[in-house]
Structure formats: structure tokens, C-alpha cells
Design an enzyme around this catalytic site. Structure first.
Site, PDB file in Angstrom:
ATOM      1  CE  LYS B  73      25.046  -4.850  53.162  1.00 37.16           C
ATOM      2  NZ  LYS B  73      24.734  -3.498  53.677  1.00 37.16           N
ATOM      3  CB  SER B 148      21.643  -2.377  51.588  1.00 41.52           C
ATOM      4  OG  SER B 148      22.663  -2.155  52.537  1.00 41.52           O
ATOM      5  CB  SER B 172      22.136  -0.671  55.217  1.00 47.13           C
ATOM      6  OG  SER B 172      21.780   0.007  54.037  1.00 47.13           O
TER       7      SER B 172
END
Lengths: 496, 469
Positions: B73, B148, B172
Site C-alpha cells: 500500500k 482505503s 481499511s
């Protein structure tokens, strides 16, 4: 200012002293903590506030803060919580300072100072807490830009907040001096105000004597010496009294001291003050301090200046003046402590240290740590003096200088080599005296006829023939006695 | 095509090299570039790494993750590589160091293939808040992958890497895992070091893996977990052997009653939950409904506290020391205002403003202090449940993935987190398992939560549940 007007007012001062801790590394990173390095070299991803970095507690800072708290008789908090103080400034890379907010490590306690009239006074400590320093903005090196040095960012500090117990600029001076002495004794800060390792902000207000409430508080910053703390406060007291006398209303504000002009200048008013949005620092776990740890720190505490002062005045019989000078610096006090472990002549030891040794240090611009003679040798020298084996002149002008060049020798050995050992044997002195009287019969006659001042002449002669070794004190007495009772035709036999 | 580490290992044992595996993934990433999952592929370094791992394999001294290809990420720091938190304010910023979790993967010879799109500073539930465009759901490209960590979920779902790391502050990892039919784990707070994770809300954030198998999830946790000199919130508790799945004894399982009764939960999600409950009962486990009447407080509390922390955490992005600086930056104040106004997207600005507000002198007690108190109550009440139960099951999300651009009201978007914020508020570990299949063909996750540091129980049960469900 008219002293009568000034005398109508009471002055109320509280001080916030920041002391940079002498830890090897910074408060929350492994960066080296040192003053004077090339700008922006003692930095890392943590002190630069890079994304994803976290603080890591330097536990030494807790130990240091506890030491200070113990020395001031504070209550020590068991759980250490940390908080963030948020504000934007270019020398604050994270945008917040890690500090302690509602739960300072130390609360209560006091520092004893001297007032102007020599009385002791206790200045209450509100709190002592740990925090990290910001970097340094340098405004006067580059013409166009402000430069930022982050070597200081993250350096550990203790902030010592006093109660508003201080009543004059002189008391403020004495208080900061006392704090500086304390942190130096404890070895937690070098106390150097010029380098900024000790900093002081003053909250000053004045009010008519007898008023129920304090006057409007003004914070004064940027004082880079203890003397300037006093000057800034003194200026501020007069400025405030004059303003009130003129009927002006003072505003709560922060003012900066201009040391060149000797005045304070408004920096910002309360309305413009930051909302620091304190909240618990989520990146640090609370740290628990147990009694064992506090006890261990207590047991390793060095003697503090006040303890030594009391010992010197009450147990050793020194004057307050002597005790003050001896305890003013930790290294001098430590030397004295060693010295008196070798001699019981405390006053003599104090005199040597404050006299010949201090002037040698001053002349050569060195610290006591670099003084070549060890305390035991000084004690030996004092013993020679006390035994009347050498005169004080010889001790200070002949043996002491020789000892400095040859600290491996002992004073007695030096006295022998220099042939300056004093003769205090009554018989041999009498022999010298007789010889002098016999050689100078007319002067002896004049003495007996009332010219008593001639004793000086005879003493001079005595020193000459004894090569300065006759103990002057003993000789002087014997000389007067023998001059008075002998006549030139008397035989010497009655004295043998 | 290698969906999981077992398939990679099979290929390796049949003589395929790590470099060849990497190349397969690289071409797959190329084919799927329209997903917008990868912000950057580390083509040079990943091939270099692959060659080195191949050497190690030949020499017989390769680590446990040799052959595993992992995406990060874009809020995880990897030395010498860009990391931007999908924000303009960090565009072109290169990390000077590798974070602990990533380093532990490298130490076991995983290779890092690139950085994955996400919501800006991990703030969002749809991956529409990225400064570099939304990510598409590989299952249906008109849908969001969740957020996210949307890029991580999409990449694992589409087989663009063996596994990916995400971060979970309020769901997330688990919510996008639910939307993409992948496994998403949020470990106990403090189980994995946060060193090297760009902070959103420090007391909530945890790194966790996205995988296509429960085994890979357990393996990655086992390797990344453990204390760390760089993060004092990372616990020194010993790391258990999560990878040796043991069949659980008879369990006591709690079902949060409110999670099935809340308005807006898709009926097929509810019926899947009920189906699982029945199966567990049939297997002899005790499953009981537990009333936990705090659901409505969770999302507001979460947003008060996370925005407060975020407003402070994001102060460092100020245009002074690194990252984006406005061309209009003249003087200190203009540098701050312009750099931050231009550098941060609208959702990040909204949260910074909200957080600054709740911490302000005037409103601190009404919001922040109250939020802290509610968090304490939630934690105590949750601990009480674990006194009587081993585990908790609940849906991961109220529904399946929604259309891109469908949810415009931020409050509606925040309600996406209704079942996931619980684990972050209380610090418990939770995993989303891809057990649900909607009649629309879309996947949805079932969430299992455990007591603090009971990841071992979580994995034992999860692997068992997958078998029986």
C-alpha cells in the site's frame, strides 16, 4: 524611579526555566545530543519528522528529571504520560512537540534562595516536566532567508515552573543561579545560558501593596544570561509601574528582551496566542516508574550545594561567605571535600583553596579538574604549616610553585630540597639570637634604652644568619625577652 | 497465474524461477493497468531481487517467503522507493528507510513488486479519494474495490501479486477484502510495528495482509509480528505459530445482535450469517446472540478520535522540509496555507479541519474527552463479552461493493465502516473471510473478531470455518 512610588507596589514573579539535559542521545531518537556541531548533522529520520517514523523514549531523561525532582523535594509521579503540543513553526518538523501536559513527572517541592537582606526564602516549585526541544531558527546569518538548524530538534528538556513566589529581580537572579547550581551538581545540564542550554522565561506582574489580586501578567522571553534575566525583569517592573501610574491599562502579552537596548518589546498579545491542542501522545506507551527506581536514584544522588553549605557552616565552622564560595561550583566543592578528608584544618583548607589555588586557576585560565596538585599534597602542605615547619610565605611562594611543577613530590621533600624547613627549636633560636646580640652590642644597648623599634633590625639580622629558617613567631618573642634581660657584659653562660 | 503462495511454491518445485514468476506478475499487471491498482511498479528492483532469491534457492539458504511477490500500500516506506500516501503533498517523495514490517518480509526473501493505490492518507472507504484516480474492482470494473487499501485488495483479487500489505484504521483492510473476495486481516493493535507506516490515526492504525488464502495470511502475520525497537507501541508478547492450524475444540461464539438488525444491512448478508450460525450450532458449538447496544456510537466516536490524531499527524506535511511546496509559497504562513491547501485533497482537508476543531480549547471536552470516554466504555464492554465467549462473528460490511461515484455524502460513506471500526476502537484482532456470495455474483465478507492477541484462535477458527461453511 522615585523609590516612594516604587515602594507602593508589590512585584510578583514566576519563572519557567528550561534546562537541556546532558544525555548522550536525544529524547526520542538515537541522534547525538551535542552543542555546536555543524548545522543539520545530528539529525535522523525521526528528528526530521519523516513520514512513518515514531518516537522511542530515552529512559535516561526520566532518571534525570527524577534526580531534579528529588533534589527539590518534589512528589514524583509513578505513571509517565506524554502529550503533544501542536503548533506550526519551521524549526518544528513534526508540527508538534512531545511534552507532558496534565501529568508532569514532578510536582510540589521548593528551591531555597537568599533574599536581598541575606534571609533564606523558599520558592515553591509548581511542576517539573519533560519535553523535547525544537530546532533553531537563525534569522541573522542570511540577509534574505531564515535558516533552520535541526540539531537541537528533539534534545531533551526539563521545564521547571516556579510558583509566583519571587518578589524582586534580585530574587529572580538568585533563583536562576540556584537552579543552575543544582542542575550542574546533578550533572543533568551544563547550565550554559549563552549557548541556550539553560533558558528562562519570566512572568512578571505588579500590584498595589495590599491588593487582593495579582496585576496583569506579562511574559518576558529571550534572556540569555542570568544578569539579563535580572535586567529584563527590572525593566519590566518599572515599565509596568509607570504605565499604571499614568493610568494605562496593561495587556496580557509576551514581550522579548533586547539586551543591547536593555528594554522589553511586545511580541504578541494573548488574543494572538496559539491554541496548542494538547492531547495524549498516542505513539508512546505510558511508562511506569516504581519506588525501587526512585530509591536507586536517591541513593546515587551527589551531595547538593545546600547540604554542603549547611555542613560547612554548622559542622566545620566556616563563615557563610566561605561556604558560599566553596559550594558555588561543584568541582571546587568536590576538591574541598577531598581535601578535608586529609586534614582537619578546615579553615586552612578553605583558605588555600580560595586563595593560592583559585588565583593559580584564574591566572592560568584552567578549571580545578586540571589543577596538577592532588588534595592530599595540599593537606600535607597545610600540615607542614600547622607544625610550624615552614612559614606561610615559604609555603605559598616557594613550596606551592615547586609542587605545581613537580606534583609527584611531597611538600616535606620539597622543603628539604629547598632548605626552607623552619627552625622552631628554642635552643637553636636562642643561639642565633645571642649571636646577633653579640655582633651588635651598640644596637642592643639602644634597645634597652628604649628604642624598642630596633627589634625589627634584630629580626632581620636573625633571618640572615638563620637563612630564613628561624620560626619568626617564636623568634620574635624570644628576641624581645633576651634583648630586655641581657646586658652586653653578661656572660652567655646563663642562657646555656 | 499464481493466486497464492502454495501455487508459487508448486511452480518453484517444478523448476520455475522466481524471476519467471515475477515476470508473469509483471505482464499481468500490464494487462490490468486499467484497474489503476498500482501507482508504480518497481520493475528494476523487483527483478534484481528475484535474481538474488533464485541464487539463494539454488544455494539452499532461501527464506520462508522465497518466491512470494508482494505489493505495498502506498503508505508503507521502502528505502529508495517513492511513497506518497496517494497524495499530491508527497508526490515524488522517496523514503530514506524501510519500515519494520516490510523489512521482515525482505529478510525472508519476499520480493516487493510495487506500490498500490489507496485513499489519500488512508482516509476513505472506496479508494475514490486518491490523488491519482480511483481503483476499479476487478470483479466488476464499474464498482469500487473498497478502501482505503483498495489497490491492495484489487491487486490480490486480480492475481497481480501473491499478497499485498494494507493498513487498517477503521476497516481499511477488511472492507476492501469483503468487496473483492479476499482475506483481509487487521491484527491486534501493537502486534505489528507501525514503524514505516505513514500515520493516519496512531492509536488505531495497524498493518495487515491481503491474501487469497488463510494460510498466506497466517504466514505473513507470523513473519511481520513482534516487538520492535522503533515502535514502543509494538508489544513484546511472543509471536505464536499461527501457521499450524489446529481444529478448535467446542467454542462459545458471540453474535452481535445489533449487527443483524441494523437498517441497511443487505438481507443476503443476514441470511449468510444465519446459515453460518446454524452450521456452527450443528457442529456442536455454542452460538449466542449478544446485545451490544453501542453500534450507533461507534462511527461518531471513531471519527472524533481519528480526525483529532490525524490533524496532528499530518502537521508535518507543511511544505517546509520535504514534499510538495506551493509555487505561491512566499513567507512562512503562505508556505503553510498554500502548500497544504494545494497538496491535500478535500477529504483529508475535511478530516484535518474536524480534528483541529475537536481538539480546540473550546470544544475539547465536548468532543475529544467524550470520545475517549466512549472508547474506554467500548473496550470494557467488549472485554466483558470475551470473558464469556471465545470469538465474535459479524458481517464485515452491510452490503457488497457499490458503484464508483455512487456515494457522495461523506456521512453515508462513513457508515461503510459501521462493522469494522469496532476492532480499531478496542484494538481487537479481526479478519474478513470471503465466505459470502451474493445473488448479484458479488462477494462479501464475514468478519471474525477475537480477544486481544488471540490471533492464534482467530486463525484456527477461520481455517475451520472455511471448511464447514
Amino acid at each position: 524611579m522615585n523609590p516612594e512610588i516604587r515602594d507602593k507596589y508589590e512585584v510578583v514573579i514566576g519563572l519557567e526555566v528550561h534546562a537541556q539535559m546532558l544525555t548522550k542521545t536525544k529524547a526520542y531518537s538515537n541522534d547525538i545530543n551535542e552543542f555546536g556541531a555543524v548545522p543539520n548533522t545530528n539529525v535522523s529520520i525521526v528528528s526530521l519528522g519523516h513520514p512513518g517514523t515514531l518516537p522511542k523514549m530515552n529512559k535516561k531523561t526520566i532518571e534525570y528529571a527524577i534526580k531534579l525532582g528529588v533534589a527539590c523535594g518534589c512528589e514524583i509521579a509513578r505513571d509517565q504520560y506524554f502529550a503533544r503540543k501542536n503548533y506550526f513553526y519551521p524549526d518544528l518538523p513534526k508540527g508538534y512537540q512531545i511534552t507532558q501536559d496534565k501529568t508532569p513527572i514532578c510536582t510540589g517541592g521548593a528551591v531555597i534562595i537568599k533574599t536581598e537582606d541575606g534571609q533564606e526564602k523558599s520558592i515553591g516549585i509548581t511542576r517539573i516536566h519533560m519535553e523535547e526541544d525544537a530546532g533553531k531558527s537563525i534569522h541573522d546569518v542570511d540577509v534574505f532567508d531564515t535558516l533552520v538548524d535541526l540539531n537541537r530538534a528533539g534534545v531533551p528538556l526539563v521545564e521547571i515552573v516556579s510558583e509566583p513566589d519571587i518578589r524582586s529581580s534580585q530574587e529572580a537572579y538568585n533563583y536562576v543561579s540556584e537552579i543552575r547550581k543544582l542542575v550542574r551538581y546533578l550533572d543533568i545540564c551544563d547550565g550554559n545560558m549563552e549557548e541556550g542550554s539553560l533558558r528562562c522565561d519570566a512572568n512578571v506582574s505588579v500590584n498595589l501593596k495590599g491588593a487582593k489580586e495579582f496585576g496583569t501578567k506579562v511574559e518576558v522571553k529571550n534572556m540569555n544570561s542570568i544578569r539579563n534575566v535580572q535586567r529584563a525583569i527590572e525593566f519590566e517592573i518599572i515599565r509596568q509601574i509607570e504605565a499604571i501610574e499614568k493610568g494605562e491599562i496593561l495587556t496580557q502579552e509576551t514581550r522579548s528582551f533586547d539586551a543591547l537596548k536593555g528594554i522589553t518589546i511586545s511580541m504578541r498579545t494573548k488574543e494572538a496566542a496559539n491554541d496548542y491542542r494538547y492531547f495524549p501522545e498516542p505513539d508512546l506507551q505510558p511508562l511506569f516508574v516504581d519506588q525501587k527506581q526512585i530509591d536507586a536514584i536517591k541513593s546515587e544522588m551527589p551531595a547538593l550545594p545546600r547540604d554542603l553549605f549547611l555542613k560547612y557552616t554548622q559542622k566545620l565552622g566556616l563563615s557563610e561567605y566561605d561556604a558560599t564560595i566553596l559550594t558555588d561550583s561543584k568541582s571546587i566543592a568536590l576538591f574541598y571535600e577531598k581535601l578535608i578528608s586529609f586534614t582537619k584544618n578546615y579553615k586552612g583548607a578553605a583558605n588555600w583553596l580560595m586563595g593560592d589555588i583559585k588565583s593559580y586557576l584564574n591566572q592560568n585560565g584552567i578549571e580545578i579538574e586540571n589543577f596538577p596538585i592532588t588534595p592530599d599534597k595540599i593537606a600535607d602542605l597545610i600540615a607542614l604549616l600547622d607544625a610550624n615547619k615552614v612559614s606561610s610565605t615559604v609555603a605559598s611562594q616557594k613550596i606551592f610553585p615547586e609542587l605545581i611543577h613537580h606534583p609527584e613530590k611531597n611538600p616535606l621533600q620539597i622543603a628539604e630540597e629547598l632548605n626552607v624547613l623552619q627552625d622552631s627549636n628554642e635552643d637553636s633560636i636562642k643561639g642565633y639570637i645571642l649571636e646577633v646580640i653579640e655582633k651588635n652590642p651598640s644596637e642592643a644597648e639602644r634597645y634597652r634604652n628604649g628604642e624598642k623599634q630596633l627589634v625589627g633590625f634584630f629580626m632581620g639580622q636573625l633571618m640572615k644568619i638563620s637563612q630564613g629558617k628561624a620560626d619568626p613567631k617564636a623568634s620574635n618573642e624570644l628576641m624581645r625577652e633576651m634583648l630586655s634581660s641581657t646586658s652586653s657584659d653578661n656572660s652567655t653562660s646563663s642562657y646555656n | 497465474m499464481y493466486q497464492n503462495f502454495a501455487e508459487v511454491k508448486k511452480a518453484l518445485s517444478s523448476g520455475v524461477s522466481v524471476l519467471e514468476i515475477v515476470e508473469t506478475y509483471l505482464s499481468k499487471i500490464n494487462e490490468n493497468s486499467d484497474l489503476n491498482a498500482f501507482l508504480e511498479v518497481f520493475e528494476e528492483t523487483v527483478k534484481q531481487q528475484a535474481l538474488e532469491v533464485d541464487k539463494k534457492i539454488k544455494a539452499g539458504n532461501a527464506g520462508r517467503l522465497a518466491g512470494m511477490v508482494i505489493g505495498l500500500k502506498d503508505n508503507l516506506c521502502y528505502k529508495g522507493h517513492k511513497v506518497s500516501a496517494s497524495s499530491q503533498i508527497l508526490q515524488n517523495f522517496e523514503s530514506l528507510y524501510t519500515g519494520t514490517a516490510v523489512q521482515r518480509l525482505l529478510d525472508e526473501d519476499a520480493v516487493i513488486i510495487g506500490r498500490l493505490n489507496c485513499d489519500e492518507f488512508a482516509m476513505g472507504s472506496s479508494n475514490e479519494n486518491s490523488a491519482f484516480g480511483p481503483v476499479k474492482n476487478p470483479i466488476n470494473k464499474n464498482l469500487v474495490p473498497g478502501g482505503s487499501s483498495g489497490g491492495s485488495a484489487a491487486a490480490v483479487c486480480a492475481g497481480l501479486c501473491t499478497a499485498a500489505l494494507g493498513s487498517d484504521t477503521g476497516g481499511s483492510i477488511r472492507q476492501p477484502a469483503s468487496f473483492t473476495g479476499t482475506f483481509g486481516l487487521k491484527p491486534t493493535y501493537g502486534r505489528i510495528s507501525r514503524h514505516g507506516l505513514i500515520a493516519y490515526a496512531s492509536s488505531f492504525d495497524q498493518i495487515g495482509p491481503f491474501t487469497n488464502s488463510i494460510e498466506d495470511s497466517a504466514l505473513l502475520l507470523e513473519i511481520m509480528a513482534g516487538c520492535d525497537a522503533y515502535d514502543s507501541t509494538a508489544t513484546s508478547r511472543s509471536v505464536e505459530k499461527y501457521t499450524s492450524f489446529e481444529k478448535p475444540e467446542k467454542l462459545k461464539i458471540a453474535v452481535l445482535q445489533e449487527s443483524l438488525e441494523t437498517e441497511g444491512v443487505d438481507s443476503e448478508v443476514v441470511s449468510k450469517m444465519n446459515e453460518i450460525i446454524e452450521k456452527l450450532k450443528k457442529e456442536g458449538h455454542t452460538v449466542e446472540n449478544v446485545s451490544f447496544p453501542y453500534l450507533e456510537y461507534m462511527v461518531p466516536t471513531y471519527y472524533v478520535l481519528t480526525t483529532a490524531e490525524a490533524s496532528s499527524n499530518l502537521s508535518r506535511f507543511d511544505g517546509v522540509h520535504y514534499g510538495y511546496r506551493s509555487s505561491e509559497a512566499v513567507g512562512v504562513e503562505a508556505t503553510y496555507i498554500n502548500s497544504r491547501s494545494e497538496g491535500f485533497g478535500p477529504e483529508v482537508q475535511r478530516r484535518i479541519m474536524a480534528g483541529t476543531f475537536v481538539l480546540s480549547n473550546e470544544f475539547y471536552d465536548a468532543y475529544y474527552t467524550k470520545g475517549q470516554k466512549v472508547r474506554r466504555v467500548l473496550r470494557d464492554k467488549t472485554d466483558e463479552i470475551y470473558k464469556n465467549f471465545d470469538l465474535m462473528i459479524l458481517p464485515t460490511t452491510p452490503s457488497t461493493a457499490f458503484q464508483i461515484n455512487a456515494v457522495k455524502d461523506p456521512i453515508q460513506m462513513y457508515l461503510q465502516d459501521i462493522f469494522t471500526v469496532h476492532a480499531n476502537l478496542t484494538g481487537n484482532p479481526a479478519i474478513s473471510l470471503p465466505l459470502g456470495k451474493h445473488s448479484s455474483g458479488l462477494p462479501f465478507g464475514i468478519q471474525v473478531m477475537a480477544n486481544h492477541f488471540k490471533e492464534k484462535d482467530l486463525f484456527n477458527f477461520s481455517s475451520y470455518l472455511i471448511e464447514i461453511a
